[in-house]
Design a protein around this motif. Structure first.
Motif, PDB file in Angstrom:
ATOM      1  N   ASP A 120      15.925   2.444  38.698  1.00 25.82           N
ATOM      2  CA  ASP A 120      16.956   1.578  38.109  1.00 25.82           C
ATOM      3  C   ASP A 120      16.351   0.312  37.523  1.00 25.82           C
ATOM      4  O   ASP A 120      16.963  -0.338  36.679  1.00 25.82           O
ATOM      5  CB  ASP A 120      18.002   1.201  39.159  1.00 25.82           C
ATOM      6  CG  ASP A 120      18.884   2.379  39.549  1.00 25.82           C
ATOM      7  OD1 ASP A 120      18.931   3.359  38.778  1.00 25.82           O
ATOM      8  OD2 ASP A 120      19.501   2.319  40.635  1.00 25.82           O
ATOM      9  N   ARG A 121      15.150  -0.029  37.960  1.00 25.87           N
ATOM     10  CA  ARG A 121      14.509  -1.259  37.495  1.00 25.87           C
ATOM     11  C   ARG A 121      13.410  -1.010  36.464  1.00 25.87           C
ATOM     12  O   ARG A 121      12.696  -1.930  36.103  1.00 25.87           O
ATOM     13  CB  ARG A 121      13.961  -2.032  38.700  1.00 25.87           C
ATOM     14  CG  ARG A 121      15.078  -2.722  39.476  1.00 25.87           C
ATOM     15  CD  ARG A 121      14.654  -3.139  40.867  1.00 25.87           C
ATOM     16  NE  ARG A 121      15.724  -3.877  41.543  1.00 25.87           N
ATOM     17  CZ  ARG A 121      16.797  -3.301  42.078  1.00 25.87           C
ATOM     18  NH1 ARG A 121      16.950  -1.992  42.017  1.00 25.87           N
ATOM     19  NH2 ARG A 121      17.728  -4.024  42.679  1.00 25.87           N
ATOM     20  N   PHE A 122      13.280   0.236  35.999  1.00 25.09           N
ATOM     21  CA  PHE A 122      12.383   0.487  34.875  1.00 25.09           C
ATOM     22  C   PHE A 122      12.872  -0.334  33.693  1.00 25.09           C
ATOM     23  O   PHE A 122      14.041  -0.239  33.311  1.00 25.09           O
ATOM     24  CB  PHE A 122      12.397   1.975  34.509  1.00 25.09           C
ATOM     25  CG  PHE A 122      11.344   2.794  35.206  1.00 25.09           C
ATOM     26  CD1 PHE A 122      11.067   2.594  36.547  1.00 25.09           C
ATOM     27  CD2 PHE A 122      10.653   3.774  34.533  1.00 25.09           C
ATOM     28  CE1 PHE A 122      10.117   3.350  37.205  1.00 25.09           C
ATOM     29  CE2 PHE A 122       9.683   4.542  35.173  1.00 25.09           C
ATOM     30  CZ  PHE A 122       9.423   4.327  36.517  1.00 25.09           C
ATOM     31  N   PRO A 123      12.036  -1.165  33.088  1.00 27.67           N
ATOM     32  CA  PRO A 123      12.502  -1.996  31.965  1.00 27.67           C
ATOM     33  C   PRO A 123      12.881  -1.137  30.769  1.00 27.67           C
ATOM     34  O   PRO A 123      12.074  -0.345  30.277  1.00 27.67           O
ATOM     35  CB  PRO A 123      11.292  -2.886  31.666  1.00 27.67           C
ATOM     36  CG  PRO A 123      10.118  -2.133  32.204  1.00 27.67           C
ATOM     37  CD  PRO A 123      10.612  -1.374  33.390  1.00 27.67           C
ATOM     38  N   ARG A 124      14.121  -1.278  30.317  1.00 27.43           N
ATOM     39  CA  ARG A 124      14.594  -0.521  29.163  1.00 27.43           C
ATOM     40  C   ARG A 124      15.282  -1.479  28.178  1.00 27.43           C
ATOM     41  O   ARG A 124      16.503  -1.490  28.062  1.00 27.43           O
ATOM     42  CB  ARG A 124      15.562   0.573  29.602  1.00 27.43           C
ATOM     43  CG  ARG A 124      14.935   1.626  30.515  1.00 27.43           C
ATOM     44  CD  ARG A 124      15.865   2.781  30.759  1.00 27.43           C
ATOM     45  NE  ARG A 124      15.288   3.769  31.644  1.00 27.43           N
ATOM     46  CZ  ARG A 124      15.483   3.822  32.961  1.00 27.43           C
ATOM     47  NH1 ARG A 124      16.270   2.912  33.535  1.00 27.43           N
ATOM     48  NH2 ARG A 124      14.916   4.746  33.694  1.00 27.43           N
ATOM     49  N   PRO A 125      14.496  -2.284  27.488  1.00 27.27           N
ATOM     50  CA  PRO A 125      15.100  -3.214  26.525  1.00 27.27           C
ATOM     51  C   PRO A 125      15.773  -2.456  25.390  1.00 27.27           C
ATOM     52  O   PRO A 125      15.376  -1.326  25.058  1.00 27.27           O
ATOM     53  CB  PRO A 125      13.894  -4.020  26.024  1.00 27.27           C
ATOM     54  CG  PRO A 125      12.719  -3.142  26.262  1.00 27.27           C
ATOM     55  CD  PRO A 125      13.030  -2.367  27.505  1.00 27.27           C
TER      56      PRO A 125
END
Length: 231
Positions: A38-43
């Protein structure tokens, strides 16, 4: 000869703890716990070229003035922690099993999949030194997730060129001149190119032009990471 994925039953996952936070994994979790996932960066990014944007966009200003040859771009995130480390382990660390969970994550983000996917090919000499093509492993997983065909022999690399990561954009384009050949006689009108990292887009642009000349009408790009331009 056993394929890398048929060896999973032998090697299994490295351990029963999350590879990022090192806490115990739940029953249905593989390499990473759901909290880390859930905290994988997905800008947000432009769905046409893949560049990071302030808000999700179907086309950014750069695409309006100079659109890329492909139509849709799907990615997991930027070439930054933790994707950067994971891709490096997959590509250079021999951890081929990472293609399974990473390809699964990528496949989940593709909302309008192409009927067929084509991995970016490696020259036979580079594939021999690495023992596998990470783009092919990813493409097979993505094809399974999106119910698509994986055409891993559709394009071959005919020239053994220097690694793209060491070159500028203009050098990359020159490096790729006549480096690929289309082997497939018939292709669907809509296909997707699968790669691990897209930086300047030179490789996928060269492959897109090759496919369009071969009769394909729409080409999409699926990748794990996008590298922002250097400031």
């Amino acid at each position: 000869m056993l394929s890398p994925f048929s060896l999973r039953s032998i090697f299994q996952w490295p351990n029963q703890h999350c590879q990022l936070c090192h806490l115990p994994l739940c029953r249905h979790e593989q390499l990473w716990c759901r909290h880390c996932l859930d905290r994988f960066p997905r800008p947000p990014y432009c769905a046409r070229c893949g560049a990071t944007t302030l808000q999700p966009s179907s086309q950014c200003g750069r695409c309006l003035s100079k659109p890329p040859p492909w139509q849709q771009f799907y990615r997991l995130g930027e070439y930054d922690f933790p994707l950067r480390q994971l891709v490096h382990q997959l590509k250079f660390g021999g951890k081929f099993w990472l293609a399974e969970p990473l390809g699964h994550l990528l496949g989940r983000h593709i909302t309008h999949p192409a009927p067929a996917v084509i991995p970016v090919p490696l020259h036979p000499l580079r594939r021999l030194s690495r023992s596998f093509n990470q783009s092919t492993l990813l493409a097979r997983v993505v094809a399974r997730e999106t119910d698509s065909l994986c055409l891993h022999n559709a394009i071959s690399r005919t020239r053994h060129t220097p690694a793209q990561r060491e070159l500028s954009k203009s050098e990359r384009q020159k490096n790729l001149n006549q480096a690929f050949i289309l082997k497939a006689k018939q292709l669907p009108e809509h296909v997707a190119i699968v790669d691990d990292v897209v930086t300047t887009g030179s490789t996928v642009a060269e492959l897109t032009h090759l496919l369009l000349r071969g009769g394909v009408r729409q080409v999409d790009i699926y990748c794990l990471c996008y590298t922002p331009p250097r400031k």
